[in-house]
Design a protein around this motif. Structure first.
Motif, PDB file in Angstrom:
ATOM      1  N   TYR A  87      26.930  58.951 -17.102  1.00 39.96           N
ATOM      2  CA  TYR A  87      26.960  59.897 -15.983  1.00 39.96           C
ATOM      3  C   TYR A  87      27.418  61.287 -16.432  1.00 39.96           C
ATOM      4  N   VAL A  88      28.236  61.337 -17.477  1.00 40.83           N
ATOM      5  CA  VAL A  88      28.605  62.641 -18.049  1.00 40.83           C
ATOM      6  C   VAL A  88      27.360  63.324 -18.607  1.00 40.83           C
ATOM      7  N   VAL A  89      26.563  62.559 -19.335  1.00 38.04           N
ATOM      8  CA  VAL A  89      25.327  63.105 -19.898  1.00 38.04           C
ATOM      9  C   VAL A  89      24.359  63.489 -18.784  1.00 38.04           C
ATOM     10  N   ALA A  90      24.317  62.696 -17.730  1.00 38.77           N
ATOM     11  CA  ALA A  90      23.441  63.017 -16.602  1.00 38.77           C
ATOM     12  C   ALA A  90      23.824  64.364 -15.995  1.00 38.77           C
ATOM     13  N   GLY A  91      25.128  64.593 -15.794  1.00 39.89           N
ATOM     14  CA  GLY A  91      25.581  65.888 -15.281  1.00 39.89           C
ATOM     15  C   GLY A  91      25.273  67.019 -16.235  1.00 39.89           C
ATOM     16  N   TYR A  92      25.428  66.751 -17.527  1.00 33.78           N
ATOM     17  CA  TYR A  92      25.110  67.736 -18.566  1.00 33.78           C
ATOM     18  C   TYR A  92      23.645  68.150 -18.468  1.00 33.78           C
ATOM     19  N   LEU A  93      22.776  67.180 -18.269  1.00 39.52           N
ATOM     20  CA  LEU A  93      21.345  67.456 -18.180  1.00 39.52           C
ATOM     21  C   LEU A  93      20.998  68.214 -16.904  1.00 39.52           C
ATOM     22  N   VAL A  94      21.704  67.930 -15.828  1.00 38.66           N
ATOM     23  CA  VAL A  94      21.466  68.674 -14.590  1.00 38.66           C
ATOM     24  C   VAL A  94      21.780  70.155 -14.792  1.00 38.66           C
ATOM     25  N   VAL A  95      22.930  70.440 -15.406  1.00 41.85           N
ATOM     26  CA  VAL A  95      23.325  71.833 -15.662  1.00 41.85           C
ATOM     27  C   VAL A  95      22.302  72.507 -16.573  1.00 41.85           C
ATOM     28  N   MET A  96      21.911  71.812 -17.631  1.00 45.77           N
ATOM     29  CA  MET A  96      20.925  72.374 -18.554  1.00 45.77           C
ATOM     30  C   MET A  96      19.602  72.626 -17.852  1.00 45.77           C
ATOM     31  N   GLY A  97      19.224  71.725 -16.947  1.00 43.61           N
ATOM     32  CA  GLY A  97      18.005  71.920 -16.173  1.00 43.61           C
ATOM     33  C   GLY A  97      18.079  73.117 -15.254  1.00 43.61           C
ATOM     34  N   VAL A  98      19.272  73.366 -14.680  1.00 35.93           N
ATOM     35  CA  VAL A  98      19.458  74.554 -13.837  1.00 35.93           C
ATOM     36  C   VAL A  98      19.208  75.818 -14.646  1.00 35.93           C
ATOM     37  N   PHE A  99      19.778  75.879 -15.851  1.00 41.63           N
ATOM     38  CA  PHE A  99      19.583  77.047 -16.705  1.00 41.63           C
ATOM     39  C   PHE A  99      18.106  77.229 -17.045  1.00 41.63           C
ATOM     40  N   PHE A 100      17.443  76.129 -17.380  1.00 42.01           N
ATOM     41  CA  PHE A 100      16.024  76.195 -17.742  1.00 42.01           C
ATOM     42  C   PHE A 100      15.174  76.628 -16.559  1.00 42.01           C
ATOM     43  N   GLY A 101      15.392  75.994 -15.410  1.00 43.87           N
ATOM     44  CA  GLY A 101      14.583  76.297 -14.235  1.00 43.87           C
ATOM     45  C   GLY A 101      14.729  77.731 -13.774  1.00 43.87           C
ATOM     46  N   ALA A 102      15.970  78.231 -13.761  1.00 48.45           N
ATOM     47  CA  ALA A 102      16.195  79.610 -13.321  1.00 48.45           C
ATOM     48  C   ALA A 102      15.580  80.608 -14.302  1.00 48.45           C
ATOM     49  N   ALA A 103      15.795  80.399 -15.600  1.00 50.40           N
ATOM     50  CA  ALA A 103      15.280  81.343 -16.599  1.00 50.40           C
ATOM     51  C   ALA A 103      13.762  81.413 -16.586  1.00 50.40           C
ATOM     52  N   THR A 104      13.117  80.256 -16.579  1.00 49.59           N
ATOM     53  CA  THR A 104      11.655  80.254 -16.621  1.00 49.59           C
ATOM     54  C   THR A 104      11.059  80.806 -15.326  1.00 49.59           C
ATOM     55  N   ASN A 105      11.666  80.495 -14.191  1.00 49.34           N
ATOM     56  CA  ASN A 105      11.114  80.975 -12.931  1.00 49.34           C
ATOM     57  C   ASN A 105      11.249  82.490 -12.805  1.00 49.34           C
ATOM     58  N   LEU A 106      12.321  83.054 -13.348  1.00 50.68           N
ATOM     59  CA  LEU A 106      12.500  84.501 -13.302  1.00 50.68           C
ATOM     60  C   LEU A 106      11.383  85.216 -14.057  1.00 50.68           C
ATOM     61  N   VAL A 107      11.000  84.671 -15.196  1.00 48.56           N
ATOM     62  CA  VAL A 107       9.948  85.293 -15.997  1.00 48.56           C
ATOM     63  C   VAL A 107       8.566  84.972 -15.436  1.00 48.56           C
ATOM     64  N   ASP A 108       8.368  83.720 -15.021  1.00 50.05           N
ATOM     65  CA  ASP A 108       7.065  83.326 -14.469  1.00 50.05           C
ATOM     66  C   ASP A 108       6.720  84.115 -13.208  1.00 50.05           C
ATOM     67  N   SER A 109       7.709  84.330 -12.352  1.00 48.49           N
ATOM     68  CA  SER A 109       7.442  85.063 -11.112  1.00 48.49           C
ATOM     69  C   SER A 109       7.040  86.508 -11.396  1.00 48.49           C
ATOM     70  N   GLU A 110       7.628  87.094 -12.439  1.00 51.35           N
ATOM     71  CA  GLU A 110       7.235  88.461 -12.800  1.00 51.35           C
ATOM     72  C   GLU A 110       5.818  88.490 -13.350  1.00 51.35           C
ATOM     73  N   LEU A 111       5.456  87.461 -14.121  1.00 48.45           N
ATOM     74  CA  LEU A 111       4.081  87.374 -14.621  1.00 48.45           C
ATOM     75  C   LEU A 111       3.097  87.304 -13.455  1.00 48.45           C
ATOM     76  N   LEU A 112       3.379  86.457 -12.489  1.00 43.07           N
ATOM     77  CA  LEU A 112       2.483  86.317 -11.348  1.00 43.07           C
ATOM     78  C   LEU A 112       2.417  87.605 -10.523  1.00 43.07           C
TER      79      LEU A 112
END
Length: 202
Positions: free
Chosen positions: A76-101
């Motif tokens: 469950y520690v690793v699961a939480g770690y992955l959630v946080v990492m996913g938040v960073f990934f999702g926010a970063a990629t969406n910020l750039v993708d939205s500008e592309l669109l």
């Protein structure tokens, strides 16, 4: 593969690890509009944080297990770690993708832009995931080493975001502060050296 090799759970439980990362990605996508005013700066910061988390992925597992934590709790520690990492990934990629669109919409090429975006994401996912999967399956790459390689790829993406932040002048205020404080520090050092040198003259 790494979670299963460390005995954090069954093969079925460890296969759900990607689900936690996907949950974090959804949260990051939803949170990213609040960062749009400095989209490339935020993308760089988030991607740099994600890079560190990807490269250091084995550390929380090893620390928890060495501390005597049960494998089920470490899961469950690793699961939480992955959630946080996913938040960073999702926010970063969406910020750039939205500008592309947004940009392709300005030139009236929404269809081509969206198709290119989807194709590139799918291609990179296939190439990176497939290559690492085959290397692990064939024994050419260890479960831990894969995170170092993924960290290097994430660092390359962070470098691209940094370049975008510089080209968009979003970093100009921070650079002015750094240059000003650096100049003041150098002048202060020079002044102190000059005074100390004069004080020692006969």
């Amino acid at each position: 593969a790494f979670a299963e090799s460390e005995g954090l759970g069954s093969a079925a439980a460890c296969s759900l690890m990607s689900l936690y990362a996907a949950l974090g990605t959804i949260i990051g996508n939803l949170a990213s509009p609040a960062m749009a005013s400095r989209r490339f700066v935020w993308a760089f910061v988030l991607c740099a944080a994600m890079t560190a988390m990807v490269a250091g992925m084995p550390l929380p597992v090893l620390i928890c297990l060495k501390a005597g934590m049960a494998s089920s709790s470490t899961y469950y520690v690793v699961a939480g770690y992955l959630v946080v990492m996913g938040v960073f990934f999702g926010a970063a990629t969406n910020l750039v993708d939205s500008e592309l669109l947004r940009l392709v919409r300005l030139i009236g090429r929404e269809g081509e832009g969206a198709a290119l975006q989807s194709a590139m994401i799918s291609l990179l996912s296939f190439l990176v995931g497939g290559t690492i999967g085959v290397c692990i399956f064939c024994g050419w790459l260890g479960p831990v080493t894969q995170f170092l390689i993924l960290g290097l790829l994430a660092a390359a993406a962070a470098s691209g975001f940094l370049l975008l932040a510089l080209l968009s002048h979003e970093l100009d205020p921070a650079l002015r502060v750094i240059v000003r404080n650096g100049a003041m520090a150098m002048l202060s050092i020079r002044y102190k050296v000059k005074i100390e040198g004069l004080a020692r003259l006969p």
